[in-house]
Scaffold this motif. Structure first.
Motif, PDB file in Angstrom:
ATOM      1  N   PHE A 390       8.944  18.673 -34.577  1.00  0.00           N
ATOM      2  CA  PHE A 390       9.742  19.853 -34.899  1.00  0.00           C
ATOM      3  C   PHE A 390      10.658  20.209 -33.729  1.00  0.00           C
ATOM      4  N   ASN A 392      13.923  23.413 -33.987  1.00  0.00           N
ATOM      5  CA  ASN A 392      14.106  24.694 -34.659  1.00  0.00           C
ATOM      6  C   ASN A 392      13.784  24.597 -36.149  1.00  0.00           C
ATOM      7  N   ARG A 393      13.387  23.399 -36.563  1.00  0.00           N
ATOM      8  CA  ARG A 393      12.968  23.141 -37.935  1.00  0.00           C
ATOM      9  C   ARG A 393      12.013  21.956 -37.937  1.00  0.00           C
ATOM     10  N   ASP A 425      10.908  26.392 -32.787  1.00  0.00           N
ATOM     11  CA  ASP A 425      10.156  27.234 -33.726  1.00  0.00           C
ATOM     12  C   ASP A 425       8.750  26.653 -33.820  1.00  0.00           C
ATOM     13  N   SER A 428       6.504  27.527 -37.557  1.00  0.00           N
ATOM     14  CA  SER A 428       6.692  26.849 -38.849  1.00  0.00           C
ATOM     15  C   SER A 428       5.844  25.582 -38.981  1.00  0.00           C
ATOM     16  N   GLY A 461      13.305  31.188 -36.097  1.00  0.00           N
ATOM     17  CA  GLY A 461      12.425  30.901 -37.223  1.00  0.00           C
ATOM     18  C   GLY A 461      11.293  31.892 -37.381  1.00  0.00           C
TER      19      GLY A 461
END
Length: 522
Positions: A390, A392-393, A425, A428, A461
């Motif tokens: 991962f 930011n996503r 992030d 997530s 996020g």
């Protein structure tokens, strides 16, 4: 003149003080963490003898590996069990080894559960425990047999009992088909694991588990804390056909320094003296105190907790080193309850360079069977590994079932080929990993965990509130462990660990060691 006359003794005293400090001989002991309780006694010895005893704590496998490398920089070794000296001291540098104290490895079962199982006031065999597990009446927490002495001791005791208590365990015994079925069923009762006995106690106290396997001394400490909090204590159950005694030997590492050997002899004599042995017994350890069982304080070794110091414990005979290593290898690869692990790997831009290299090296330690074998961390044949890179996503998801070298190698190449970019992030991928685990219908057949590796702090996020809401709605006991390095936010990681009853490990000095530690917990 008066000032000068007063100044002279002050200066002389300062010189003597500095000389006394300089004269203190540093004496470094490589020790199991269970000896932390004895630090006040060691400080007493240091003050009285001018010997600066420095305790360096390590896990049982770490102690074994350090001895195999020669234990440079250490003057003595003090593991929970002599088997780790046997396995590690290949150069035969350890001498003058003597047991300082003992503690049997036992089951501590909540009193009401032990009573419902009929385990109170009667002899309990390993087969009785196995039956309770088969009937879904008992689950327990236990340290990893391939990383911690209490887990290894309990496991070896199980093997002996299931094999009908042979005189000594052999390689041929380990290959018997019936053994695999019995030990896998017994170990299926584990609902949480740990890399150390002390942290298993802390985990137990922060949760609501029914039982744990640990040293009798740790069960005593646990009960003292439970009673203080007004909670139900544990009943100690001694499996009569599978007892292993932690013998806590203190041995001198011979580096040819007579001063160090003299210091060792003084320390060992102090610890074995009647006065110190009584103090050690007051901490819940069995010792060689005069008077035998009758001398143990019933306010510490409480009979109402099922503790019986007059019971004759028939302990097993430890097998040869090659048999122990094979048994631990089988535990890791075939016998233990399978691990179901989600690795959330940080590939944000801050990971470029050293961070990315460390992360990839750490994952290679797990996914390369030759590398993982030397640390007894080999993937098991039924393990399930999920990797979520991962930034930011979530960047991708890779899965491996089992320990096929080609499948593991394929995932490792993907980990190696991916390059860092973007923001961070951390929440997530953790939420995604928890959702994936919680959705599995057979989750109870695994020891699940999420392992987060990050060098940054979440700046986009989802949030901790998002994670808390999801974790609480799932209602599953899935810990999140974190390995931090670089500029990772300690507060964010501590909050995640506290929420999920996980732990945070600092990998900034040695990421590989931190990685090995965290893997010991599942």
């Amino acid at each position: 003149m008066t000032k000068k006359r007063l100044a002279l003794p002050v200066a002389a005293g300062l010189v003597l003080l500095l000389a006394g400090c300089a004269a203190r001989t540093p004496f470094v002991v490589l020790s199991g963490s269970e000896n932390q309780t004895l630090e006040p006694l060691l400080n007493e010895f240091s003050r009285a003898n001018g010997i600066d005893v420095q305790m360096k704590y390590a896990g049982s496998v770490d102690i074994m590996l350090e001895l195999q490398k020669g234990a440079a920089g250490y003057d003595a070794v003090w593991p929970a069990n002599g088997l780790w000296i046997t396995l590690g001291d290949t150069a035969r540098k350890v001498k003058l080894s003597q047991s300082i104290m003992t503690s049997p490895v036992v089951f501590g079962i909540r009193r009401s559960v032990a009573q419902s199982l009929g385990f109170v006031g009667k002899e309990v065999h390993v087969r009785d425990i196995l039956s309770a597990i088969e009937q879904k009446k008992l689950t327990f927490a236990m340290t990893s047999a391939s990383q911690s002495n209490s887990g290894a001791s309990a496991y070896l005791g199980f093997l002996y009992a299931l094999l009908g208590n042979p005189d000594v365990l052999t390689l041929e015994d380990l290959a018997k088909p019936a053994l695999k079925d019995g030990i896998r069923t017994l170990l299926s009762g584990i609902n949480r694991s740990s890399g150390s006995s002390g942290w298993l106690k802390d985990l137990f106290l922060s949760s609501n588990y029914d039982a744990m396997v640990n040293y009798e001394s740790v069960i005593i400490e646990t009960n003292q804390a439970l009673v203080k909090d007004g909670r139900e204590p544990l009943s100690v159950v001694y499996p009569v056909d599978g007892i292993v005694m932690a013998d806590s030997p203190l041995g001198y590492i011979n580096n040819g320094d007579q001063r160090k050997e003299d210091a060792f002899r003084k320390l060992q004599a102090f610890l074995l003296s009647d006065t110190t042995q009584k103090k050690i017994a007051a901490l819940g350890r069995r010792t060689g105190i005069a008077g035998g069982p009758a001398a143990y304080d019933p306010n510490v070794f409480k009979p109402e907790w099922g503790i019986d110091t007059s019971r004759i414990l028939s302990t097993i005979r430890l097998p040869a080193a090659d048999v122990i290593l094979q048994a631990l290898t089988l535990y890791q690869t075939e016998f233990k309850k399978p691990s179901l692990t989600v690795f959330a790997l940080d590939y944000s831009g801050s990971m470029q360079g050293n961070g990315s290299d460390q992360l990839k090296a750490a994952m290679a330690l797990l996914l390369d069977p030759q590398k993982s074998q030397q640390f007894l961390l080999q993937p098991g044949s039924d393990d399930y590994t999920i990797v979520i890179p991962f930034s930011n996503r979530i960047l991708d998801t890779w899965e491996v079932k089992g320990n096929d070298p080609q499948a593991l190698g394929d995932v490792l190449r993907k980990i190696t080929d991916l390059e860092p970019t973007g923001g961070t992030d951390i929440y997530s991928p953790i939420i995604d990993g928890l959702d994936r685990l919680a959705a599995l219908p057979d989750l109870g057949t695994y020891v699940p965990a999420v392992i987060l590796m990050t060098d940054g702090q979440s700046n986009t996020g989802k949030t901790l509130a998002s994670l808390r809401a999801e974790f609480q709605s799932l209602g599953k006991d899935i810990p999140v462990f974190a390995i931090m390095f670089g500029e990772a936010s300690e507060k964010q990681l501590d909050d995640i660990a506290a929420l999920t009853r996980g732990r945070v490990f600092d990998g900034r000095k040695d990421l590989v060691t931190a990685f090995r530690n965290v893997k010991g917990y599942n």
